[in-house]
Design an enzyme around this catalytic site. Structure first.
Site, mmCIF file in Angstrom:
data_model
loop_
_atom_site.group_PDB
_atom_site.id
_atom_site.type_symbol
_atom_site.label_atom_id
_atom_site.label_comp_id
_atom_site.label_asym_id
_atom_site.label_seq_id
_atom_site.Cartn_x
_atom_site.Cartn_y
_atom_site.Cartn_z
ATOM 1 N N GLY A 13 -24.481 128.304 28.119
ATOM 2 C CA GLY A 13 -25.372 129.412 27.861
ATOM 3 C C GLY A 13 -26.404 129.186 26.788
ATOM 4 N N ALA A 14 -27.226 128.072 27.271
ATOM 5 C CA ALA A 14 -27.963 127.565 26.010
ATOM 6 C C ALA A 14 -29.426 128.009 26.273
ATOM 7 C CB ALA A 14 -27.970 126.098 26.074
ATOM 8 N N GLY A 17 -29.782 133.615 22.899
ATOM 9 C CA GLY A 17 -29.064 134.038 21.964
ATOM 10 C C GLY A 17 -28.532 132.926 21.093
ATOM 11 N N ILE A 18 -27.282 132.939 20.794
ATOM 12 C CA ILE A 18 -26.603 131.995 19.933
ATOM 13 C C ILE A 18 -26.394 130.662 20.490
ATOM 14 C CG2 ILE A 18 -25.331 133.627 18.482
ATOM 15 C CD1 ILE A 18 -22.959 133.114 20.038
ATOM 16 N N GLY A 19 -26.470 130.537 21.965
ATOM 17 C CA GLY A 19 -26.364 129.318 22.557
ATOM 18 C C GLY A 19 -27.718 128.499 22.298
ATOM 19 N N SER A 144 -14.363 136.649 20.708
ATOM 20 C CA SER A 144 -14.821 137.841 20.107
ATOM 21 C C SER A 144 -13.622 138.467 19.592
ATOM 22 C CB SER A 144 -15.558 138.632 21.120
ATOM 23 O OG SER A 144 -15.976 139.857 20.640
ATOM 24 N N TYR A 169 -13.773 142.731 29.690
ATOM 25 C CA TYR A 169 -14.334 141.669 28.710
ATOM 26 C C TYR A 169 -13.251 141.434 27.585
ATOM 27 C CZ TYR A 169 -17.617 139.863 25.499
ATOM 28 O OH TYR A 169 -18.420 139.087 24.381
#
Length: 291
Positions: A13-14, A17-19, A144, A169
């Site tokens: 997930g790069a 966002g945070i990735g 999370s 989720y």
């Protein structure tokens, strides 16, 4: 004089966002970063931006893979195993929230379950041999606090009955934590001391999260975005677990704002963690440890 070998990090997930922040920061700290992403276009753009930021002395590569597709995970892992001598850091960061109606993958697996839990579970298993070759490897699973919403059913991980997007989720985020705890236990059981694993809550991030949900869920996440923290802030705990010397020997923890926190959920028991592990192996058709 021999040159130092760059440690290798793979970040899922790069491309946003945070990735994306995590990958850039790791590259700046001297890691040879491999960006695992679904979109070739986004991956190429992120790779170029990262490479421009860190200069030509740092390697940034791309590995294309959709974590909702088991055959793609198998292909990507095989490619990584062929191209690289070892893996020092695996950041299972990718995660999505899907809305209604319930969606299934090409393998017939519910999309939230396979993207957020089964995909990372299988990827980690397939890269384990390369992690074992590192003198000090770390596996980081981005979970999370949404785990508090979880109401799992071990005989229905894919929520074929009474599907709820938010609950599912939350279920998968609890599975991320329990996977981390059980993996840490099994590594200790096998006297594997050079691989540690921890999970974390990054905060509620202002990113593209929730756009897959559509409908009211997408609108809700859009309305809440001004109250969310930045990806830069959200990546801080991931980067702490990835690089801080004091957590290099810690395994199985759940962290919030760089501090270990207790996971309080009635489903989170050692027996359930082992059953979840076995059911995950069954669904991905792969024993995590081949011994």
């Amino acid at each position: 004089m021999a040159t130092a070998v760059q440690p290798i990090a793979l970040v899922t997930g790069a491309t946003s966002g945070i990735g994306e922040v995590t990958a850039l920061e790791l590259a700046q700290q001297g890691y040879h970063v491999v960006l695992l992403a679904r979109s070739a276009e986004k991956a190429a753009r992120t790779r170029q931006q990262t490479q421009d930021a860190v200069g030509l002395g740092h390697r940034v590569d791309v590995l294309l893979c959709d974590l909702a597709d088991i055959s793609q995970i198998q292909r990507a892992a095989a490619e990584f195993n062929q191209r690289y001598p070892q893996l020092d850091l695996l950041v299972n960061n990718a995660g999505l929230l899907f809305g209604k109606p319930r969606q299934v993958s090409v393998d017939g697996l519910e999309m939230t379950l396979v993207t957020n839990h089964l995909g990372p579970f299988l990827l980690t298993a397939l890269l384990l041999d390369k992690l074992l070759l590192s003198p000090a490897a770390r596996i980081i699973n981005v979970a999370s606090m949404a785990y508090k919403m979880a109401q799992p059913r071990l005989n229905d991980l894919g929520q074929e009955r009474s599907y709820s997007p938010l609950q599912q989720y939350g279920n998968t985020k609890l599975y991320n934590i329990m996977f981390t705890q059980e993996l840490a236990r099994q590594l200790r059981e096998r006297n594997i001391t050079n691989v540690v694993t921890n999970s974390l809550h990054p905060g509620v991030i202002a990113s593209n999260f929730g756009t897959n949900a559509k409908g009211w869920l997408a609108k809700a996440t859009s309305l809440l975005r001004p109250f969310m923290i930045s990806p830069q802030k959200g990546a801080e705990t991931t980067l702490y677990l990835a690089t801080a010397p004091e957590v290099g020997q810690v395994s199985g923890g759940f962290y919030i704002k760089k501090k270990a926190e207790a996971v309080k959920h009635p489903f989170n028991t050692p027996a359930n963690a082992q059953q979840l592990w076995q059911e995950s192996e069954r669904l991905v058709k792969r024993n995590f440890f081949l011994d």
